[in-house]
Design an enzyme around this catalytic site. Structure first.
Site, PDB file in Angstrom:
ATOM      1  N   TYR A  50      -8.268 -21.887   6.206  1.00  0.00           N
ATOM      2  CA  TYR A  50      -8.402 -20.685   6.891  1.00  0.00           C
ATOM      3  C   TYR A  50      -8.066 -19.293   5.996  1.00  0.00           C
ATOM      4  O   TYR A  50      -9.051 -18.366   6.094  1.00  0.00           O
ATOM      5  CB  TYR A  50      -7.419 -20.355   8.095  1.00  0.00           C
TER       6      TYR A  50
ATOM      7  N   GLU B 207     -11.623 -28.674   8.971  1.00  0.00           N
ATOM      8  CA  GLU B 207     -11.331 -27.588   9.798  1.00  0.00           C
ATOM      9  C   GLU B 207     -11.760 -26.372   8.940  1.00  0.00           C
ATOM     10  O   GLU B 207     -11.252 -26.118   7.771  1.00  0.00           O
ATOM     11  CB  GLU B 207      -9.971 -27.331  10.419  1.00  0.00           C
TER      12      GLU B 207
ATOM     13  N   ASN C 189      -8.290 -28.749   5.272  1.00  0.00           N
ATOM     14  CA  ASN C 189      -8.322 -27.634   6.340  1.00  0.00           C
ATOM     15  C   ASN C 189      -8.270 -26.238   5.945  1.00  0.00           C
ATOM     16  O   ASN C 189      -7.231 -26.336   4.926  1.00  0.00           O
ATOM     17  CB  ASN C 189      -7.221 -27.563   7.527  1.00  0.00           C
TER      18      ASN C 189
ATOM     19  N   GLU D 277      -2.740 -32.230   9.058  1.00  0.00           N
ATOM     20  CA  GLU D 277      -1.555 -31.405   8.728  1.00  0.00           C
ATOM     21  C   GLU D 277      -0.410 -31.636   8.888  1.00  0.00           C
ATOM     22  O   GLU D 277       0.449 -31.176   9.635  1.00  0.00           O
ATOM     23  CB  GLU D 277      -2.050 -30.070   9.360  1.00  0.00           C
TER      24      GLU D 277
ATOM     25  N   HIS E  84      -2.614 -35.674  16.028  1.00  0.00           N
ATOM     26  CA  HIS E  84      -2.657 -34.315  15.656  1.00  0.00           C
ATOM     27  C   HIS E  84      -1.672 -33.719  16.692  1.00  0.00           C
ATOM     28  O   HIS E  84      -1.692 -33.171  17.672  1.00  0.00           O
ATOM     29  CB  HIS E  84      -3.982 -33.715  16.383  1.00  0.00           C
TER      30      HIS E  84
ATOM     31  N   ARG F 157     -15.141 -34.759  15.371  1.00  0.00           N
ATOM     32  CA  ARG F 157     -13.671 -34.937  15.011  1.00  0.00           C
ATOM     33  C   ARG F 157     -13.007 -34.609  16.194  1.00  0.00           C
ATOM     34  O   ARG F 157     -12.649 -33.608  16.664  1.00  0.00           O
ATOM     35  CB  ARG F 157     -13.185 -34.344  13.805  1.00  0.00           C
TER      36      ARG F 157
END
Ligand code: FCB
Length: 479
Positions: free
Chosen positions: A306, A381, A304, A177, A132, A88
């Protein structure tokens, strides 16, 4: 070690992922490419931002980054050596249209053509993100994402890259995002363009949503293979604390998640979001027909993940806590949410200060699946920064990043559990292939499974890279 499943701490081993499940890695143009003045590239908002003293740690910029632009073949070989099934990457808009409008810059198209052909030649599936975060500076000078014309320009850019690469890209992702682009870019100013205007941030939310819809339409008109279309969101896993928890969760969920999933997947902005933000805007920048454009069928929703977020309504006494995991630069990224407190969460933490909570990923995948049962998902991600140490072993230098392997194992266990509960999850992309420019933190945070020596630009696969390579060749979580 014998295979272990069902561990309370998500430290399973031996889990088998489906054959069709894709294991890849992710990067983004400004974070790795360097060569900012080459190949006819125009300046982006991140060039301007990083060159403004005081905005990025240590004065770091993406001028050289990982020098990927010049080391493309080496990096492609590296991906092949790690058995990556997919890659990606993002396309830098200012390499394709140096001022964000007008004819394509051939040298820019050539570069990404080499990326794509190099991947295909090595049996690696190309997954391309159109945006991005490196907006051409010329468009920011005309208002950037606060302006509808930027969404219109994005449609033209999508058509150009669709015509150029629309025979070879397997998955198109419009935006990465948009939450960060809108709120960190225009409300807190922690990211480029560094503006601190709540109204601008909400305008940006809408124009990014519109850009997504316009780009999907443009791509569908010109591509000639049969790709999948997607968008990547950093959906927040929000937990509430105490009696005011549910109200705080509702507000932050509105701004953080439903401001995007609402129009994109339900065809409307949530009524409570519009109410919550009335003090800032009546949302009259949403024009007739916009919601139909934004509400496109997508083949894959990229998520994504985290860490988690913990909130409550501030009682007005003492210092208001703002541990939302984003670089604290004074202004809040959350418009019209001044009464919401972001609470510190229990560790352990990564080098970013983010709490490690694999159950959050399982919770997120299940929640998205419950709301959108027919929507295939992909983890675009997930990964972690740690203070890596290079050791000089008998057989050469090494990075024994057991903490990163542990992070990946625990989150892959969470992903597998979601699969077992019926979530249509198609793949996982580790962030990141290699250490790179981590936005406002510069080169201080290392997310790579491959180390980059910023003096020599040499690449050194960490232990996590070898571990991931085994996973990617077997689709089985190592014991
Ligand atoms: C995400 C970004 C990515 C990287 C990781 C750590 O928000 O999409 O570029 O910075 O965080």
């Amino acid at each position: 070690m014998t295979p272990t499943t069902g561990q309370a701490d998500y430290r399973d081993g031996g889990l088998q992922f489906p054959r069709s499940f894709v294991f890849g890695s992710a990067t983004a143009s400004y974070q790795i490419e360097g060569a900012v003045h080459e190949g006819g590239r125009g300046p982006s908002i991140w060039d301007t931002f990083s060159h403004t003293p005081g905005l990025v740690w240590n004065g770091d910029t993406g001028d050289v980054a990982d020098d990927h632009y010049h080391r493309l073949d080496e990096d492609l070989d590296l991906m092949k050596s790690l058995n990556l099934q997919a890659y990606r990457f993002s396309i830098a808009w200012p390499r394709i249209q140096p001022t964000g409008r007008g004819p394509a810059n051939e040298a820019g198209l050539d570069f990404y053509s080499r990326v794509i052909d190099g991947l295909i030649a090595r049996g690696i599936t190309p997954v391309a993100t159109l945006y991005h975060w490196d907006l051409p500076q010329a468009l920011e000078d005309e208002g950037g994402w606060t302006s509808r014309s930027t969404a219109i320009a994005f449609e033209e850019y999508a058509r150009i890259v669709g015509e150029a690469f629309g025979d070879r890209i397997a998955v198109w992702t419009t935006l990465n995002e948009p939450w960060c682009s809108a709120y960190l870019g225009y409300a807190s100013g922690a990211h480029a363009p560094g503006r601190t205007e709540p109204l601008a941030a909400l305008q940006a939310v809408h124009h990014l949503n519109l850009a997504h819809g316009l780009a999907i339409q443009a791509l569908k008109r010109v591509v000639t293979n049969n790709p999948k279309y997607s968008v990547t969101l950093n959906l927040h896993v929000i937990r509430g604390e105490g009696g005011t928890g549910p109200e705080a969760v509702r507000r932050i969920d509105g701004l953080g998640n439903r401001a995007f999933t609402g129009p994109m997947l339900h065809g409307k902005y949530p009524a409570d979001l519009l109410d919550d933000t009335r003090e800032i805007t009546d949302w009259s920048f949403v024009e007739d027909g916009d919601l139909e454009v934004i509400n496109q069928d997508i083949d894959i929703l990229g998520v994504n993940y985290y860490s988690t977020t913990l909130v409550r309504v501030w009682d007005g006494t003492g210092e208001k806590l703002n541990a939302d995991g984003h670089k604290d630069v004074g202004a809040s990224p959350w418009p019209a949410a001044d009464n919401i407190e972001f609470l510190p969460q229990p560790g352990p933490y990564t080098e970013m200060g983010w709490n490690i909570e694999p159950s959050g990923l399982e919770e997120l995948l299940l929640a998205v699946h419950a709301e959108f049962p027919n929507q295939p998902l992909m983890i675009t991600e997930n990964g972690a920064a740690f203070p890596d140490v290079v050791t000089q072993d008998a057989d050469g230098p090494a990075v024994h990043d057991g903490d990163r392997i542990d992070y990946l194992r625990r989150h892959l266990t969470a992903a597998h559990r979601a699969l077992e509960q019926g979530v249509d999850l198609r793949g996982y992309f580790v962030w990141s292939l290699m250490d790179n420019f981590e936005w406002g933190y510069g080169y201080s945070k290392r997310f790579g499974i491959v180390r980059v020596d910023y003096d020599t630009l040499e690449r050194l696969p960490k232990d996590s890279a070898r571990w991931y390579a085994e996973l990617a060749s077997t689709n089985r979580l190592p014991d």
